[in-house]
Design a protein around this motif. Sequence first.
Motif, PDB file in Angstrom:
ATOM      1  N   VAL A 162     -13.435  -0.874  -5.958  1.00 33.72           N
ATOM      2  CA  VAL A 162     -14.875  -1.073  -5.778  1.00 33.72           C
ATOM      3  C   VAL A 162     -15.190  -2.141  -4.732  1.00 33.72           C
ATOM      4  CG1 VAL A 162     -15.402  -0.308  -8.111  1.00 33.72           C
ATOM      5  CG2 VAL A 162     -15.005  -2.756  -7.681  1.00 33.72           C
ATOM      6  N   ASP A 163     -14.153  -2.649  -4.057  1.00 32.52           N
ATOM      7  CA  ASP A 163     -14.391  -3.692  -3.054  1.00 32.52           C
ATOM      8  C   ASP A 163     -14.061  -3.235  -1.644  1.00 32.52           C
ATOM      9  OD1 ASP A 163     -11.660  -3.587  -3.161  1.00 32.52           O
ATOM     10  OD2 ASP A 163     -11.367  -5.673  -3.778  1.00 32.52           O
ATOM     11  N   ALA A 164     -13.932  -1.911  -1.447  1.00 31.42           N
ATOM     12  CA  ALA A 164     -13.705  -1.304  -0.129  1.00 31.42           C
ATOM     13  C   ALA A 164     -12.387  -1.742   0.512  1.00 31.42           C
ATOM     14  CB  ALA A 164     -14.872  -1.603   0.819  1.00 31.42           C
ATOM     15  N   SER A 165     -11.429  -2.214  -0.294  1.00 35.50           N
ATOM     16  CA  SER A 165     -10.137  -2.598   0.280  1.00 35.50           C
ATOM     17  C   SER A 165      -9.249  -1.384   0.519  1.00 35.50           C
ATOM     18  CB  SER A 165      -9.433  -3.608  -0.620  1.00 35.50           C
ATOM     19  OG  SER A 165      -9.233  -3.077  -1.924  1.00 35.50           O
ATOM     20  N   GLY A 166      -9.321  -0.390  -0.363  1.00 39.91           N
ATOM     21  CA  GLY A 166      -8.504   0.808  -0.208  1.00 39.91           C
ATOM     22  C   GLY A 166      -9.211   1.940   0.506  1.00 39.91           C
ATOM     23  N   ASP A 167     -10.500   1.813   0.696  1.00 40.57           N
ATOM     24  CA  ASP A 167     -11.308   2.797   1.417  1.00 40.57           C
ATOM     25  C   ASP A 167     -12.590   2.085   1.822  1.00 40.57           C
ATOM     26  OD1 ASP A 167     -13.050   4.890   2.232  1.00 40.57           O
ATOM     27  OD2 ASP A 167     -12.007   6.330   0.948  1.00 40.57           O
ATOM     28  N   LYS A 168     -12.746   1.866   3.113  1.00 43.59           N
ATOM     29  CA  LYS A 168     -13.856   1.048   3.604  1.00 43.59           C
ATOM     30  C   LYS A 168     -15.216   1.682   3.356  1.00 43.59           C
ATOM     31  CE  LYS A 168     -10.916  -0.925   7.207  1.00 43.59           C
ATOM     32  NZ  LYS A 168     -10.620  -0.971   8.668  1.00 43.59           N
ATOM     33  N   ARG A 169     -15.232   2.937   2.959  1.00 44.29           N
ATOM     34  CA  ARG A 169     -16.494   3.617   2.710  1.00 44.29           C
ATOM     35  C   ARG A 169     -17.063   3.281   1.326  1.00 44.29           C
ATOM     36  NH1 ARG A 169     -13.975   9.425   4.181  1.00 44.29           N
ATOM     37  NH2 ARG A 169     -12.528   8.598   2.607  1.00 44.29           N
TER      38      ARG A 169
ATOM     39  N   VAL B 154      -9.306  15.877   8.989  1.00 33.90           N
ATOM     40  CA  VAL B 154      -9.519  15.110   7.758  1.00 33.90           C
ATOM     41  C   VAL B 154      -8.852  13.745   7.865  1.00 33.90           C
ATOM     42  CG1 VAL B 154      -8.967  15.003   5.297  1.00 33.90           C
ATOM     43  CG2 VAL B 154      -9.823  17.132   6.297  1.00 33.90           C
ATOM     44  N   ASN B 155      -7.638  13.697   8.383  1.00 33.58           N
ATOM     45  CA  ASN B 155      -6.935  12.420   8.493  1.00 33.58           C
ATOM     46  C   ASN B 155      -7.564  11.496   9.525  1.00 33.58           C
ATOM     47  OD1 ASN B 155      -5.012  12.574   6.449  1.00 33.58           O
ATOM     48  ND2 ASN B 155      -3.630  13.808   7.714  1.00 33.58           N
ATOM     49  N   LYS B 156      -8.195  12.057  10.528  1.00 35.03           N
ATOM     50  CA  LYS B 156      -8.929  11.234  11.496  1.00 35.03           C
ATOM     51  C   LYS B 156     -10.059  10.486  10.790  1.00 35.03           C
ATOM     52  CE  LYS B 156     -10.419  11.694  16.299  1.00 35.03           C
ATOM     53  NZ  LYS B 156     -10.638  12.651  17.423  1.00 35.03           N
ATOM     54  N   ILE B 157     -10.745  11.188   9.921  1.00 32.16           N
ATOM     55  CA  ILE B 157     -11.823  10.585   9.142  1.00 32.16           C
ATOM     56  C   ILE B 157     -11.271   9.509   8.210  1.00 32.16           C
ATOM     57  CG2 ILE B 157     -13.494  11.040   7.298  1.00 32.16           C
ATOM     58  CD1 ILE B 157     -13.904  13.825   8.576  1.00 32.16           C
TER      59      ILE B 157
ATOM     60  N   ARG C 282     -10.089   6.188   9.929  1.00 34.09           N
ATOM     61  CA  ARG C 282     -11.194   5.283  10.243  1.00 34.09           C
ATOM     62  C   ARG C 282     -11.627   4.521   8.994  1.00 34.09           C
ATOM     63  NH1 ARG C 282     -16.610   7.687  12.816  1.00 34.09           N
ATOM     64  NH2 ARG C 282     -16.743   8.700  10.769  1.00 34.09           N
ATOM     65  N   ALA C 283     -11.569   5.195   7.852  1.00 31.31           N
ATOM     66  CA  ALA C 283     -11.984   4.578   6.596  1.00 31.31           C
ATOM     67  C   ALA C 283     -10.923   3.664   6.011  1.00 31.31           C
ATOM     68  CB  ALA C 283     -12.336   5.670   5.591  1.00 31.31           C
ATOM     69  N   GLY C 284      -9.735   3.625   6.625  1.00 29.28           N
ATOM     70  CA  GLY C 284      -8.653   2.824   6.062  1.00 29.28           C
ATOM     71  C   GLY C 284      -8.170   3.365   4.739  1.00 29.28           C
ATOM     72  N   ALA C 285      -8.301   4.687   4.553  1.00 27.58           N
ATOM     73  CA  ALA C 285      -7.982   5.306   3.265  1.00 27.58           C
ATOM     74  C   ALA C 285      -6.587   5.901   3.219  1.00 27.58           C
ATOM     75  CB  ALA C 285      -9.010   6.378   2.936  1.00 27.58           C
ATOM     76  N   GLY C 286      -5.893   5.941   4.329  1.00 23.49           N
ATOM     77  CA  GLY C 286      -4.560   6.520   4.340  1.00 23.49           C
ATOM     78  C   GLY C 286      -4.599   8.017   4.542  1.00 23.49           C
ATOM     79  N   ILE C 287      -3.566   8.538   5.205  1.00 24.33           N
ATOM     80  CA  ILE C 287      -3.542   9.959   5.509  1.00 24.33           C
ATOM     81  C   ILE C 287      -3.079  10.766   4.308  1.00 24.33           C
ATOM     82  CG2 ILE C 287      -3.182   9.517   7.953  1.00 24.33           C
ATOM     83  CD1 ILE C 287      -0.249  10.374   7.553  1.00 24.33           C
TER      84      ILE C 287
ATOM     85  N   THR D 228      -0.536  18.247   3.781  1.00 21.25           N
ATOM     86  CA  THR D 228      -1.059  19.597   3.608  1.00 21.25           C
ATOM     87  C   THR D 228      -1.220  19.949   2.133  1.00 21.25           C
ATOM     88  OG1 THR D 228      -0.011  20.281   5.672  1.00 21.25           O
ATOM     89  CG2 THR D 228      -0.689  22.033   4.168  1.00 21.25           C
ATOM     90  N   SER D 229      -0.296  19.496   1.313  1.00 18.02           N
ATOM     91  CA  SER D 229      -0.370  19.808  -0.122  1.00 18.02           C
ATOM     92  C   SER D 229      -1.568  19.154  -0.800  1.00 18.02           C
ATOM     93  CB  SER D 229       0.922  19.389  -0.828  1.00 18.02           C
ATOM     94  OG  SER D 229       1.123  17.987  -0.719  1.00 18.02           O
ATOM     95  N   ASP D 230      -2.070  18.064  -0.215  1.00 16.66           N
ATOM     96  CA  ASP D 230      -3.256  17.387  -0.769  1.00 16.66           C
ATOM     97  C   ASP D 230      -4.548  18.105  -0.404  1.00 16.66           C
ATOM     98  OD1 ASP D 230      -1.782  15.145  -1.814  1.00 16.66           O
ATOM     99  OD2 ASP D 230      -1.621  14.394   0.250  1.00 16.66           O
ATOM    100  N   LEU D 231      -4.484  18.940   0.624  1.00 18.98           N
ATOM    101  CA  LEU D 231      -5.687  19.531   1.198  1.00 18.98           C
ATOM    102  C   LEU D 231      -6.116  20.751   0.375  1.00 18.98           C
ATOM    103  CD1 LEU D 231      -7.352  18.689   3.680  1.00 18.98           C
ATOM    104  CD2 LEU D 231      -6.233  20.520   4.949  1.00 18.98           C
ATOM    105  N   THR D 232      -6.822  20.468  -0.697  1.00 23.46           N
ATOM    106  CA  THR D 232      -7.351  21.513  -1.574  1.00 23.46           C
ATOM    107  C   THR D 232      -8.869  21.494  -1.504  1.00 23.46           C
ATOM    108  OG1 THR D 232      -7.513  20.050  -3.487  1.00 23.46           O
ATOM    109  CG2 THR D 232      -5.395  21.185  -3.140  1.00 23.46           C
ATOM    110  N   LEU D 233      -9.479  22.519  -2.062  1.00 23.19           N
ATOM    111  CA  LEU D 233     -10.942  22.557  -2.067  1.00 23.19           C
ATOM    112  C   LEU D 233     -11.515  21.411  -2.895  1.00 23.19           C
ATOM    113  CD1 LEU D 233     -11.690  26.386  -2.278  1.00 23.19           C
ATOM    114  CD2 LEU D 233     -12.184  24.847  -0.361  1.00 23.19           C
ATOM    115  N   ASP D 234     -10.898  21.085  -4.022  1.00 22.31           N
ATOM    116  CA  ASP D 234     -11.382  19.954  -4.817  1.00 22.31           C
ATOM    117  C   ASP D 234     -11.297  18.661  -4.014  1.00 22.31           C
ATOM    118  OD1 ASP D 234     -12.065  21.454  -7.020  1.00 22.31           O
ATOM    119  OD2 ASP D 234     -10.187  21.085  -8.089  1.00 22.31           O
ATOM    120  N   PHE D 235     -10.233  18.505  -3.257  1.00 19.37           N
ATOM    121  CA  PHE D 235     -10.108  17.317  -2.411  1.00 19.37           C
ATOM    122  C   PHE D 235     -11.216  17.283  -1.363  1.00 19.37           C
ATOM    123  CE2 PHE D 235      -8.808  15.384   1.575  1.00 19.37           C
ATOM    124  CZ  PHE D 235      -8.412  14.120   1.174  1.00 19.37           C
ATOM    125  N   ILE D 236     -11.508  18.428  -0.754  1.00 18.48           N
ATOM    126  CA  ILE D 236     -12.560  18.470   0.271  1.00 18.48           C
ATOM    127  C   ILE D 236     -13.908  18.090  -0.320  1.00 18.48           C
ATOM    128  CG2 ILE D 236     -13.908  20.031   1.742  1.00 18.48           C
ATOM    129  CD1 ILE D 236     -11.298  19.229   3.019  1.00 18.48           C
TER     130      ILE D 236
END
Length: 535
Positions: free
Chosen positions: A358-365, A444-447, A450-455, A458-466
């Motif tokens: 909740v402090d934007a350390s793992g994802d700046k968004r 997706v990884n470009k986005i 930028r957010a500092g969220a880590g790449i 392909t196995s992570d790229l599911t509709l629920d993830f999107i």
Amino acid sequence: MKISFKYISYFLLFILGLSMTLTSCTDDLNVTPKDDDEFLSDDFFKDPTSYKQVLAKLYAGLYVGGNDGDGMPDISGLGGDFSSYLRLMFVTQEFPTDEAIVAWNDDGLPALNMQRWSPSNQFLYGIFSRAFYEISVANEFLRQTTDEKLTERGFDSNLKAEVATFRAEARFLRAFSYYNLMDLFGNVPITTEKDPVGLFYPEQKTRAEVFAYIESELKDIDAGLAASKTNEYGRVDKTAAKFLLAQIYLNSKVYTGTERFNDAAIVCNDIITGSGYTFANVPYNYLFAANNDRNGAQTEVIFPVIGDGNAIRATGGGMSFILHASIGGSMDAGKQGMNGGWAGIRTRPEFVKLFPDVDASGDKRGTFYTNGQTLDVTDASVFTNGYAVTKYSNLNSDGTAAQRTDIPDTDFPMYRLSDVYLMYAEATLRGASSGNVATALGYVNKIRLRAGAGIVSTSDLTLDFILDERARELFWECHRRTDLIRFGKFTGGSKIWQWKGGVKNGSSTDSFRDLMPIPSTAIQANPTLKQNPGY
């Protein structure tokens, strides 16, 4: 006509010299002179500068609720602040979802929080009327700008060429309003410049027919719109029309029953590879700062709703609403560049849990204010129940002050390239034959980088993830309701959040609420309208 578009959009809201109040969706444009100093429409359009002023009125209508900002409201029965298009989009796209909840008890707001709205909801009447009002202004502008009319007024070919571009933009803004009506209400009437002015009962069209009309308009205006990135900032170009086209194709199964995912992927690829809009390699928060029109963020914003603290008189509309209403509790309004807060909007715990912390350390968004706020929303009417959101700011990206603190400079990013990346990825995962999974993963990884969220892989790229990634990237940008419906998770019980269905822990809701009801006021004005099932 060298006129600063950003300023005429807000200073010249008295254009047409008319009182144009939409009394019902059956009045195409109710044109009545307000006093002896004002002009009738034909007289007004004899001035060559009037055409850009009317176009500015159309754009300004996305932010402000009436002439003179919040004053002199366009919509009969609603104040200028309540009838701001952007404010109403936020209310209808965010409050019924997991992304936002509002503390206020204005008639109709608690029902939106809980998916318990009825045809008498004043905010549904507001957006229904606001969209048709914008359509009415666009229709009148198109009636007054035919080649025949311009020739009668003695205008030369240079003005005619400029007005031709204005006409294409007016048609885009009309299509934008029809898109919102189709998305929210389904079957709605269609009126164009070819229909008569005054009281008549336009035929209610099916959602599929409205879809077809929007698609046809967006394709037809391509030749008339300015080339990509050549128009004035704040005005649309060919890419904005392509974005809306991709948006309707992505949602085509919902709107028409027919999948158009490959069409969506093709249009998205065209935007990404050929439009000239580029991903903004700046910190994520720059996209939502007071100077987001010039700090590097603007390279990816395809369609901004422009703000200006000095030029806009709307204290309760647009970004002024979003920023003021999201400040409360122990928050220091000055840290958001504002002069105070209205203790209204915050988020629900299910949305917070989409982020690693909740402090934007793992994802700046994931920009939450938690001091004195509870994660759980035990009482929806208490602002300190639920984490506050600090995504938008009225400070410049270097921390310096904006022009003023009561009305923000921050532009609202209605369409941006990151959304196109995510639309392409989703369409690809849904089976678009022209899509490429490796390319989608790269976007997706470009986005995420930028957010500092880590790449992700392909196995992570599911509709629920999107769906979750769209929430993380695009929250509070007026997409969530539409996204949840497309994924089958807005109503029903497959996705639950606090106060959905009117109970603290959330409950399943009826699927008929995927469509909003046609406002009862509109049906009273036009008895030929048929209500949506369930209402």
